[in-house]
Write a protein that holds these residues in place. Structure first.
Motif, PDB file in Angstrom:
ATOM      1  N   ASN A 104      49.985 -16.954  35.908  1.00 37.83           N
ATOM      2  CA  ASN A 104      50.490 -16.778  34.546  1.00 37.83           C
ATOM      3  C   ASN A 104      50.450 -18.127  33.821  1.00 37.83           C
ATOM      4  O   ASN A 104      51.192 -19.046  34.181  1.00 37.83           O
ATOM      5  N   THR A 131      55.035 -11.276  33.683  1.00 38.39           N
ATOM      6  CA  THR A 131      53.842 -10.476  33.945  1.00 38.39           C
ATOM      7  C   THR A 131      53.796 -10.122  35.425  1.00 38.39           C
ATOM      8  O   THR A 131      54.378 -10.812  36.267  1.00 38.39           O
ATOM      9  N   THR A 153      56.875 -15.658  35.686  1.00 36.47           N
ATOM     10  CA  THR A 153      56.512 -16.345  34.454  1.00 36.47           C
ATOM     11  C   THR A 153      55.533 -17.481  34.761  1.00 36.47           C
ATOM     12  O   THR A 153      55.109 -17.667  35.913  1.00 36.47           O
ATOM     13  N   ASN A 154      55.179 -18.229  33.741  1.00 35.59           N
ATOM     14  CA  ASN A 154      54.222 -19.333  33.850  1.00 35.59           C
ATOM     15  C   ASN A 154      54.588 -20.257  35.010  1.00 35.59           C
ATOM     16  O   ASN A 154      55.710 -20.741  35.103  1.00 35.59           O
ATOM     17  N   ASP A 183      48.713  -5.172  33.407  1.00 32.64           N
ATOM     18  CA  ASP A 183      50.080  -5.647  33.556  1.00 32.64           C
ATOM     19  C   ASP A 183      51.033  -4.476  33.763  1.00 32.64           C
ATOM     20  O   ASP A 183      50.774  -3.356  33.313  1.00 32.64           O
TER      21      ASP A 183
END
Length: 565
Positions: A104, A131, A153-154, A183
């Motif tokens: 991500n 995601t 998350t990221n 997703d």
């Protein structure tokens, strides 16, 4: 006052097109000016050995149409520069594992409005976009299925409560066919897919498929990923930021419909073809739109597969009704055309089946320009394809009743949708045995057609029976939530509809007609062999089943599914 404040913080951004930006009229965009893009392909194998891929999710811009400004999107790809909408097609080989580390790289804020008043993955501090990737149609171990609460998350800075591991293992031991990845984050599936997080996945089995001699190779075998979008004059994707019950759900709407039809990332594209057979793997990647595909010159579709499985024999039809997430695997013979151009059109109402008729903009999909040169082609679609064990009622060890409900507000607008009258968070009630086959009677008490998707399970539709004295039955089901106590056998006596010939095989999704009971056989094992799953299907976090109208799925038309030994 808390909810509106939270909504403003989480739902507004520069690219949602608020303020002075206006919705673009699709009549202002000329059709058939962009060529159909060729989706990049990633090999999921090294010869006869497994392969490890790294695929990221990136914020970038994408040109959907010649005359539209670049559109901010979320896209899958090996890098930001190479990321595409849809993402690259992953090609796998039966029996050879593919490993994917899904990364991500998305920013802290979403490019589309979302609604925290429905069950939603919300990271601490509201920082980051959750995601998680689901391989639709995959017979996959629970930890790699992309469970809605396994989000991240990221940089994996924050993770959902059922997060398992960074790298997903797709063993590819199932039958050959068409899948797709997308997703699946809790409460965000509709906006993350709308932003662009979709891609196709093909499992090939040369020993089984080569004798069929179907059109093959990049020139004659094409995935067609079809979806609808609306755009603003600045190129941004438009999604209504005001809910139909704004005092209850500030943003959530029961269905998203766009007025521009996109195929492989281009609006109403064109494709030049030879006078010969082509294979198209058509994926309906829309949030809520059904498509009824047909050719304007009467060309036929030769069905060779439905969803992830081949049919036993080809079936010819004039039209295809495809619900969101369904896949039609067809051959089209352009040598049969008497003219040099043909439009692939759409005739499905929206919402389906009782909504507005298809109109200018959404009633055309793409255009084919057919070469005048005659091709010498001796290849024929075989009379027999791949025969799997036929669905047999005698194989069933358990019967379930699955009822679909829609609840409305004082202004008669939908608030949420439940399965069996239960919220998603309610304790799991569906616990099939690994290797078993079950009969499910799916009772649709709503006015919409709901495409039902069962993770890991394969289903075969047997018939659909109209409910008589429907309101009486609905009243009883609303109070008792028990089909047996409400004497379903006295109501399921109306018109009976047979399953279409091209949908009689094993599928991943089936369309549940409103006011009908749909009888399906659900199999929790492989269909190409008697071998058990090559993984522990009883492990956490389990699976889910849900309506694949994403706006419904996000607002609780989803239930947990836990396999037991």
């Amino acid at each position: 006052m808390v909810l509106p404040i939270l909504f403003l913080f989480c739902c507004f951004s520069a690219t949602t097109g608020f303020g002075s930006e206006r919705l673009i009229n699709p009549k202002k965009l000329p059709m058939f000016v962009d060529d159909l893009p060729e989706i990049p392909t990633l090999s999921g194998f090294h010869g006869r050995h497994s392969k490890h891929l790294r695929l990221g999710m990136f914020l970038k811009t994408w040109k959907f149409h010649r005359d539209l400004p670049p559109t901010p999107v979320f896209a899958y790809g090996v890098s930001k520069d190479s990321a595409t909408v849809p993402g690259p097609t992953i090609e796998a080989i039966h029996g050879i594992s593919t490993y994917v580390t899904w990364e991500n790289h998305l920013p802290d804020r979403h490019i589309l409005p979302w609604d925290p008043t429905i069950p939603t993955a919300i990271p601490a501090g509201n920082r980051g976009i959750p995601t998680v990737v689901h391989l639709h149609g995959g017979i996959t171990e629970p930890g790699s299925d992309g469970h809605a609460t396994s989000w991240f998350t990221n940089g994996f800075k924050q993770k959902g409560p059922s997060w398992t591991n960074k790298t997903y293992h797709y063993n590819n031991h199932q039958h050959p066919g068409n899948l797709w990845y997308h997703d699946h984050a809790m409460g965000l599936t509709r906006v993350n897919l709308l932003a662009g997080l979709i891609g196709s996945y093909i499992i090939r089995h040369h020993h089984v498929e080569a004798p069929l001699r179907l059109p093959h190779g990049r020139e004659f075998d094409h995935p067609l990923v079809v979806f609808d979008r609306s755009f603003l004059h600045n190129g941004s994707i438009f999604m209504n930021s005001t809910g139909n019950n704004p005092s209850i759900h500030p943003q959530w709407q029961p269905e998203y419909f766009g007025d521009v039809i996109v195929v492989n990332g281009k609006a109403w594209p064109r494709m030049t073809v030879q006078r010969r057979k082509y294979r198209f793997r058509i994926i309906n990647a829309s949030n809520a739109r059904f498509f009824k595909f047909f050719f304007t010159n009467g060309l036929r579709f030769i069905h060779v597969g439905s969803d992830s499985a081949y049919l036993a024999k080809p079936v010819v039809s004039k039209a295809i009704l495809l619900a969101p997430s369904e896949i039609a695997d067809v051959v089209v013979d352009f040598s049969k055309s008497m003219i040099d151009t043909v439009i692939l059109a759409n005739g499905a109402a929206y919402p389906y089946p009782s909504g507005d008729p298809a109109s200018e903009g959404n009633n055309k999909v793409m255009k084919f320009y057919i070469s005048r040169k005659k091709e010498v082609e001796t290849q024929r679609v075989p009379s027999k394809l791949i025969e799997y064990p036929k669905p047999k009622l005698s194989d069933a060890s358990h019967t379930r009743y699955i009822a679909m409900y829609e609840y409305t507000s004082d202004i008669d607008e939908p608030i949420h949708l439940y399965i069996n009258g239960k919220r998603y968070e309610a304790p799991v009630t569906e616990k099939p045995k690994v290797g078993s086959t079950e009969i499910w009677y799916v009772i649709n008490l709503t006015e919409d057609n709901h495409p039902l998707h069962i993770h890991i399970g394969l289903l075969a539709a047997l018939d659909q029976t109209e409910l008589v004295r429907l309101e009486e039955f609905k009243d009883c089901m609303t109070k008792k939530k028990d089909a047996v106590k409400c004497k379903i056998e006295q109501h399921a006596r109306g018109k009976r509809i047979k399953v279409s010939s091209h949908e009689k095989g094993w599928k991943n999704v089936y369309k549940m007609m409103p006011g009908y009971v749909t009888k399906i056989l659900v199999r929790f094992s492989n269909i190409q062999s008697n071998a058990s799953y090559p993984f522990d299907a009883t492990a956490e976090p389990g699976y889910v089943y849900h309506c694949h109208i994403l706006d419904h799925e996000d607002n609780e038309m989803m239930r947990p599914l836990k396999l037991v030994a």
